[in-house]
Design a protein around this motif. Structure first.
Motif, PDB file in Angstrom:
ATOM      1  N   GLU A 132       0.867  -1.172   0.000  1.00 28.14           N
ATOM      2  CA  GLU A 132       0.000   0.000   0.000  1.00 28.14           C
ATOM      3  C   GLU A 132       0.912   1.233   0.000  1.00 28.14           C
ATOM      4  OE1 GLU A 132      -3.297  -0.217  -0.283  1.00 28.14           O
ATOM      5  OE2 GLU A 132      -3.161  -2.411  -0.231  1.00 28.14           O
ATOM      6  N   ASP A 133       0.341   2.411  -0.275  1.00 25.56           N
ATOM      7  CA  ASP A 133       1.128   3.647  -0.274  1.00 25.56           C
ATOM      8  C   ASP A 133       1.860   3.822   1.054  1.00 25.56           C
ATOM      9  OD1 ASP A 133       0.415   4.336  -2.841  1.00 25.56           O
ATOM     10  OD2 ASP A 133      -1.226   5.645  -2.221  1.00 25.56           O
ATOM     11  N   GLY A 134       3.179   4.042   0.979  1.00 26.68           N
ATOM     12  CA  GLY A 134       4.000   4.271   2.159  1.00 26.68           C
ATOM     13  C   GLY A 134       4.407   3.017   2.919  1.00 26.68           C
ATOM     14  N   GLU A 135       3.786   1.920   2.608  1.00 19.98           N
ATOM     15  CA  GLU A 135       4.033   0.684   3.347  1.00 19.98           C
ATOM     16  C   GLU A 135       5.421   0.107   3.047  1.00 19.98           C
ATOM     17  OE1 GLU A 135       1.170  -3.040   4.516  1.00 19.98           O
ATOM     18  OE2 GLU A 135       1.335  -2.536   2.383  1.00 19.98           O
ATOM     19  N   ALA A 136       5.904   0.223   1.816  1.00 22.55           N
ATOM     20  CA  ALA A 136       7.226  -0.315   1.463  1.00 22.55           C
ATOM     21  C   ALA A 136       8.304   0.373   2.298  1.00 22.55           C
ATOM     22  CB  ALA A 136       7.504  -0.135  -0.025  1.00 22.55           C
ATOM     23  N   GLY A 137       8.214   1.677   2.454  1.00 23.59           N
ATOM     24  CA  GLY A 137       9.184   2.410   3.260  1.00 23.59           C
ATOM     25  C   GLY A 137       9.184   1.966   4.708  1.00 23.59           C
TER      26      GLY A 137
ATOM     27  N   TYR B 108       8.279  -1.071   5.870  1.00 23.93           N
ATOM     28  CA  TYR B 108       8.894  -2.402   5.927  1.00 23.93           C
ATOM     29  C   TYR B 108      10.409  -2.308   5.768  1.00 23.93           C
ATOM     30  CZ  TYR B 108       4.746  -5.322   6.168  1.00 23.93           C
ATOM     31  OH  TYR B 108       3.610  -5.957   6.596  1.00 23.93           O
ATOM     32  N   ALA B 109      10.867  -1.492   4.824  1.00 30.94           N
ATOM     33  CA  ALA B 109      12.304  -1.327   4.614  1.00 30.94           C
ATOM     34  C   ALA B 109      12.969  -0.766   5.872  1.00 30.94           C
ATOM     35  CB  ALA B 109      12.567  -0.421   3.416  1.00 30.94           C
TER      36      ALA B 109
END
Length: 140
Positions: free
Chosen positions: A120-125, A127-128
């Motif tokens: 979802e929007d912003g979720e990758a950041g 998790y990273a």
């Protein structure tokens, strides 16, 4: 380790088709191969998961994995290989093992292990960031 089939193979108590043998690792054909030539690489020492692998075994284990991946193309004529390991979940034998499977385009192996998802929007950041923190990258 008593009761570990891979330790029994390493000890020579259970027959296996050995394809690579060093002081630290043993590679042998999987008895239920995805494709013919599917090889399992194990450390001779009983180690259950990748996080448990002692530092002195990392290079010999990875080097042997590279040799097996190369052998898939040179010896079997495959175009490449699939290299994978499970840690606990889906690990049928609780002894660290690397699967090295010969691959050829159009061999029919698709979606073999993983369904795909999206962030979802912003979720990758997020998790990273959590992973960076856990591996100590934020301290560098």
């Amino acid at each position: 380790m008593t009761g570990c089939v891979f330790c029994s193979i390493v000890a020579g108590e259970v027959d296996a088709e050995v394809v690579l043998e060093t002081d630290h690792v043993l590679g042998f054909l999987d008895t239920r191969p995805v494709f013919k030539g599917h090889t399992l690489l194990v450390p001779r020492e009983h180690v259950e998961t990748l996080p448990d692998l002692p530092a002195f075994l990392r290079d010999p284990f990875l080097e042997a994995g590279q040799r097996l991946a190369t052998a898939m193309t040179t010896a079997l004529g495959s175009q490449g290989s699939f290299v994978a390991m499970n840690n606990v979940v889906s690990q049928s034998v609780p002894h660290l093992h690397l699967h090295v499977v010969p691959r050829t385009k159009g061999d029919g192996l698709r979606g073999f292990f993983w369904p795909r998802t999206r962030y979802e929007d912003g979720e990758a950041g997020e998790y990273a960031g959590r992973l960076r923190s856990a591996v100590g990258a934020d301290q560098a």
